[in-house]
Design a protein around this motif. Structure first.
Motif, PDB file in Angstrom:
ATOM      1  N   TYR A  23       1.225  -1.249  -0.576  1.00 18.39           N
ATOM      2  CA  TYR A  23       0.070   0.265   0.023  1.00 18.39           C
ATOM      3  C   TYR A  23       0.556   1.089   0.259  1.00 18.39           C
ATOM      4  O   TYR A  23       1.910   1.367   0.670  1.00 18.39           O
ATOM      5  CB  TYR A  23      -0.801  -0.169   1.680  1.00 18.39           C
ATOM      6  N   PRO A  24       0.713   2.272  -0.922  1.00 18.15           N
ATOM      7  CA  PRO A  24      -0.427   2.122  -1.998  1.00 18.15           C
ATOM      8  C   PRO A  24       0.406   2.064  -3.219  1.00 18.15           C
ATOM      9  O   PRO A  24       1.319   2.338  -3.710  1.00 18.15           O
ATOM     10  CB  PRO A  24      -1.163   4.171  -1.802  1.00 18.15           C
ATOM     11  N   VAL A  25      -1.122   1.720  -3.991  1.00 18.41           N
ATOM     12  CA  VAL A  25      -0.412   1.170  -5.708  1.00 18.41           C
ATOM     13  C   VAL A  25      -1.257   2.800  -6.641  1.00 18.41           C
ATOM     14  O   VAL A  25      -0.826   2.628  -7.413  1.00 18.41           O
ATOM     15  CB  VAL A  25      -0.988   0.212  -5.768  1.00 18.41           C
ATOM     16  N   LYS A  26      -1.563   3.039  -6.198  1.00 13.10           N
ATOM     17  CA  LYS A  26      -2.488   4.182  -6.623  1.00 13.10           C
ATOM     18  C   LYS A  26      -2.636   5.759  -5.974  1.00 13.10           C
ATOM     19  O   LYS A  26      -2.030   6.055  -4.394  1.00 13.10           O
ATOM     20  CB  LYS A  26      -3.813   4.055  -6.833  1.00 13.10           C
ATOM     21  N   ALA A  27      -3.073   6.714  -6.416  1.00 15.85           N
ATOM     22  CA  ALA A  27      -3.328   8.374  -5.375  1.00 15.85           C
ATOM     23  C   ALA A  27      -4.590   7.738  -4.387  1.00 15.85           C
ATOM     24  O   ALA A  27      -5.570   6.802  -4.290  1.00 15.85           O
ATOM     25  CB  ALA A  27      -3.777   8.650  -6.407  1.00 15.85           C
ATOM     26  N   VAL A  28      -3.933   8.461  -3.001  1.00 14.08           N
ATOM     27  CA  VAL A  28      -4.449   8.515  -2.071  1.00 14.08           C
ATOM     28  C   VAL A  28      -5.329  10.104  -1.751  1.00 14.08           C
ATOM     29  O   VAL A  28      -4.510  10.623  -2.020  1.00 14.08           O
ATOM     30  CB  VAL A  28      -4.559   8.501  -0.610  1.00 14.08           C
ATOM     31  N   ARG A  29      -7.003  10.204  -1.110  1.00 12.28           N
ATOM     32  CA  ARG A  29      -7.157  11.348  -1.255  1.00 12.28           C
ATOM     33  C   ARG A  29      -7.048  11.618   0.529  1.00 12.28           C
ATOM     34  O   ARG A  29      -7.958  10.440   1.221  1.00 12.28           O
ATOM     35  CB  ARG A  29      -8.842  10.673  -1.312  1.00 12.28           C
ATOM     36  N   PHE A  30      -7.130  12.610   0.346  1.00 10.69           N
ATOM     37  CA  PHE A  30      -7.644  13.534   1.824  1.00 10.69           C
ATOM     38  C   PHE A  30      -8.680  14.229   1.927  1.00 10.69           C
ATOM     39  O   PHE A  30      -8.717  15.052   0.900  1.00 10.69           O
ATOM     40  CB  PHE A  30      -6.603  14.361   1.973  1.00 10.69           C
ATOM     41  N   ILE A  31     -10.213  13.549   2.111  1.00  6.41           N
ATOM     42  CA  ILE A  31     -11.486  14.409   2.231  1.00  6.41           C
ATOM     43  C   ILE A  31     -11.221  15.325   3.062  1.00  6.41           C
ATOM     44  O   ILE A  31     -11.284  14.114   4.465  1.00  6.41           O
ATOM     45  CB  ILE A  31     -12.570  13.303   2.144  1.00  6.41           C
ATOM     46  N   ALA A  44      -3.587  20.236   5.274  1.00  3.43           N
ATOM     47  CA  ALA A  44      -3.862  18.855   5.080  1.00  3.43           C
ATOM     48  C   ALA A  44      -2.890  19.091   3.974  1.00  3.43           C
ATOM     49  O   ALA A  44      -2.036  18.004   3.565  1.00  3.43           O
ATOM     50  CB  ALA A  44      -5.087  19.132   4.601  1.00  3.43           C
ATOM     51  N   ARG A  45      -2.589  20.027   3.399  1.00  4.80           N
ATOM     52  CA  ARG A  45      -1.410  19.552   2.041  1.00  4.80           C
ATOM     53  C   ARG A  45      -0.128  19.590   2.946  1.00  4.80           C
ATOM     54  O   ARG A  45       0.575  18.885   1.720  1.00  4.80           O
ATOM     55  CB  ARG A  45      -2.232  20.811   1.195  1.00  4.80           C
ATOM     56  N   GLY A  46      -0.346  20.213   3.207  1.00  7.92           N
ATOM     57  CA  GLY A  46       1.800  19.445   4.002  1.00  7.92           C
ATOM     58  C   GLY A  46       1.388  18.583   4.185  1.00  7.92           C
ATOM     59  O   GLY A  46       2.647  17.667   3.999  1.00  7.92           O
ATOM     60  N   MET A  47       0.526  17.390   5.134  1.00  5.75           N
ATOM     61  CA  MET A  47       0.640  16.175   4.884  1.00  5.75           C
ATOM     62  C   MET A  47       0.758  15.248   3.904  1.00  5.75           C
ATOM     63  O   MET A  47       1.418  14.794   3.190  1.00  5.75           O
ATOM     64  CB  MET A  47      -0.083  15.568   5.432  1.00  5.75           C
ATOM     65  N   ALA A  48      -0.074  16.175   2.420  1.00  8.77           N
ATOM     66  CA  ALA A  48      -0.218  15.095   1.622  1.00  8.77           C
ATOM     67  C   ALA A  48       0.885  14.991   1.078  1.00  8.77           C
ATOM     68  O   ALA A  48       1.804  14.578   0.285  1.00  8.77           O
ATOM     69  CB  ALA A  48      -1.446  15.818   0.871  1.00  8.77           C
ATOM     70  N   GLN A  49       1.574  16.251   0.704  1.00  3.03           N
ATOM     71  CA  GLN A  49       3.476  16.952   0.218  1.00  3.03           C
ATOM     72  C   GLN A  49       3.973  15.484   0.804  1.00  3.03           C
ATOM     73  O   GLN A  49       4.521  15.220   0.705  1.00  3.03           O
ATOM     74  CB  GLN A  49       3.303  17.912   0.242  1.00  3.03           C
ATOM     75  N   ALA A  50       4.049  15.784   2.595  1.00  2.00           N
ATOM     76  CA  ALA A  50       4.731  15.004   3.146  1.00  2.00           C
ATOM     77  C   ALA A  50       4.668  12.912   2.896  1.00  2.00           C
ATOM     78  O   ALA A  50       5.494  11.943   2.674  1.00  2.00           O
ATOM     79  CB  ALA A  50       4.772  15.055   3.989  1.00  2.00           C
ATOM     80  N   SER A  85      -9.220   6.599   0.595  1.00  6.10           N
ATOM     81  CA  SER A  85      -9.834   7.468   1.268  1.00  6.10           C
ATOM     82  C   SER A  85     -10.119   7.510   2.625  1.00  6.10           C
ATOM     83  O   SER A  85     -10.568   7.144   3.150  1.00  6.10           O
ATOM     84  CB  SER A  85     -11.421   7.827   0.349  1.00  6.10           C
ATOM     85  N   LEU A  86      -8.768   9.000   2.886  1.00  6.17           N
ATOM     86  CA  LEU A  86      -8.980   8.992   4.081  1.00  6.17           C
ATOM     87  C   LEU A  86     -10.008  10.739   4.161  1.00  6.17           C
ATOM     88  O   LEU A  86     -10.261  11.179   3.603  1.00  6.17           O
ATOM     89  CB  LEU A  86      -7.777   9.255   4.509  1.00  6.17           C
ATOM     90  N   CYS A  87      -9.993  10.474   5.893  1.00  4.16           N
ATOM     91  CA  CYS A  87     -10.998  12.049   5.997  1.00  4.16           C
ATOM     92  C   CYS A  87      -9.802  12.318   7.089  1.00  4.16           C
ATOM     93  O   CYS A  87      -9.234  11.805   8.334  1.00  4.16           O
ATOM     94  CB  CYS A  87     -11.953  11.527   7.164  1.00  4.16           C
ATOM     95  N   LEU A  88     -10.104  13.884   6.838  1.00  3.14           N
ATOM     96  CA  LEU A  88      -9.159  14.245   7.373  1.00  3.14           C
ATOM     97  C   LEU A  88     -10.234  16.058   8.418  1.00  3.14           C
ATOM     98  O   LEU A  88     -10.841  16.585   7.623  1.00  3.14           O
ATOM     99  CB  LEU A  88      -7.634  15.867   6.817  1.00  3.14           C
ATOM    100  N   TRP A 249      -8.553  18.433  15.419  1.00  3.04           N
ATOM    101  CA  TRP A 249      -8.515  18.147  14.183  1.00  3.04           C
ATOM    102  C   TRP A 249      -7.640  16.574  13.971  1.00  3.04           C
ATOM    103  O   TRP A 249      -6.517  16.542  14.821  1.00  3.04           O
ATOM    104  CB  TRP A 249      -7.000  19.099  13.469  1.00  3.04           C
ATOM    105  N   GLY A 250      -8.588  15.692  13.134  1.00  5.17           N
ATOM    106  CA  GLY A 250      -7.380  14.699  13.543  1.00  5.17           C
ATOM    107  C   GLY A 250      -8.169  13.786  11.993  1.00  5.17           C
ATOM    108  O   GLY A 250      -8.168  13.977  11.371  1.00  5.17           O
ATOM    109  N   LEU A 251      -6.930  12.782  12.380  1.00  6.13           N
ATOM    110  CA  LEU A 251      -7.090  11.990  10.865  1.00  6.13           C
ATOM    111  C   LEU A 251      -7.911  10.607  11.363  1.00  6.13           C
ATOM    112  O   LEU A 251      -7.360   9.650  12.276  1.00  6.13           O
ATOM    113  CB  LEU A 251      -5.645  11.999  10.329  1.00  6.13           C
TER     114      LEU A 251
END
Length: 325
Positions: A23-31, A44-50, A85-88, A249-251
């Motif tokens: 995991y993962p083998v494709k793009a992941v969404r932070f909703i 959210a964007r900082g975590m997505a970049q990392a 599909s993850l939720c922030l 705020w949570g994941l």
């Protein structure tokens, strides 16, 4: 010899065991059930970049605001439980909406898997410089003598800010008049422009505006300890308001997501929380502050969610606020 050939042929005909792909083998969404821009979006964007660098696949932030967070959480709850599909999310949609609405398209305890608490976003009660009160206690007393004349900008009937106003009006016999705005920024702008007198603004941003002389701050909302951004500003409890409603705020993952995926996400998120440079850039500068159970286990986060819901239930019982969808 013929028997050997038959056995080999038979073995080749058997289905091969399925080897799980990493995991993962494709793009992941932070909703994100929040508008783009502002402190939540920056985190959210900082975590997505990392995560994109760590996992080797793109993590994309998808903003789904609206309906007191219901739109975003509905998208999270209806996603496949596969970790893509993850939720922030923040506090109100998870622990307040189930108490405010008779029917919701999601169940926070059934549909989501807590991964990690990411921090608290404390706010300050701000006032126009002309308001003749130097503290929240004085403001409450002032409102009693002039009922419905002190205007307080909130974010609508079901918002935490409105619950504070209603709680003070009913419990402390305050006389505040609630005026609804779409978010904190329009309400704070209205205070600075003299349109209303009181509002709530994140402590980090409020500290800058206080320094510029555009507003004054009366108390910290959201915790039992003072904020590192304004250490001389008393908490609500110190100001005589014995109520704590937190903005956190949570994941989250979707319930039913494979445990190894959730464990990997938790481990990598923990690395970010323990990275002082990352925290300073994407959390501290946005006004987020840490305290238990930030960075803890999923079980600790789940326990926090239950306790937060119980606090909200007690508050709503006093205020009598209830919304129909």
């Amino acid at each position: 010899m013929k028997l050997t050939i038959v056995l080999i042929a038979a073995s080749l005909a058997l289905p091969l065991p399925v080897i799980a792909q990493p995991y993962p083998v494709k793009a992941v969404r932070f909703i994100m059930p929040h508008v783009a821009g502002g402190p939540h979006d920056t985190v959210a964007r900082g975590m997505a970049q990392a995560f994109s660098q760590t996992f080797g696949q793109p993590f994309v932030v998808e903003s789904r605001p609206g309906g007191d967070g219901i739109v975003g959480l509905s998208a999270c709850a209806s996603a496949a439980p596969d970790g893509y599909s993850l939720c922030l999310g923040y506090g109100s949609p998870f622990t307040l909406n189930p108490l405010l609405y008779a029917k919701l398209p999601y169940d926070t305890m059934r549909d989501f898997a807590p991964i990690m608490h990411l921090g608290f976003l404390y706010s300050a009660v701000i006032a126009h410089p002309t308001v003749p009160s130097a503290s929240l206690r004085e403001l409450i007393e002032h409102s009693k003598s002039r009922p419905k004349t002190i205007t307080w900008g909130t974010f609508g009937p079901g918002s935490i800010t409105n619950l504070y106003v209603e709680w003070m009006n009913r419990t402390l016999n305050a006389g505040f008049y609630s005026v609804a705005y779409k978010s904190a920024i329009p309400a704070a702008t209205a205070v600075m422009g003299g349109e209303i007198q009181i509002a709530v603004l994140t402590v980090g941003v409020a500290a800058q505006q206080v320094k510029a002389g555009k507003i004054k701050a009366l108390a910290v909302i959201g915790g039992d300890k003072r904020s590192g951004f304004m250490p001389n500003l008393p908490t609500m409890r110190e100001s005589g308001v014995d109520l704590t409603l937190t903005n956190w705020w949570g994941l989250f993952g979707r319930a039913g997501t494979p445990p190894d995926v959730l464990q990997r996400l938790h481990a990598e998120t923990k690395k970010l929380i323990d990275d002082a440079k990352f925290v300073e850039t994407f959390f501290a500068r946005q006004g987020f502050e840490f305290g238990d159970p930030v960075g803890g286990s999923p079980e600790q986060f789940a326990a926090f969610l239950r306790a937060d819901g119980e606090t909200n239930a007690r508050t709503l019982k006093i205020t009598g606020v209830r919304l129909d969808q």
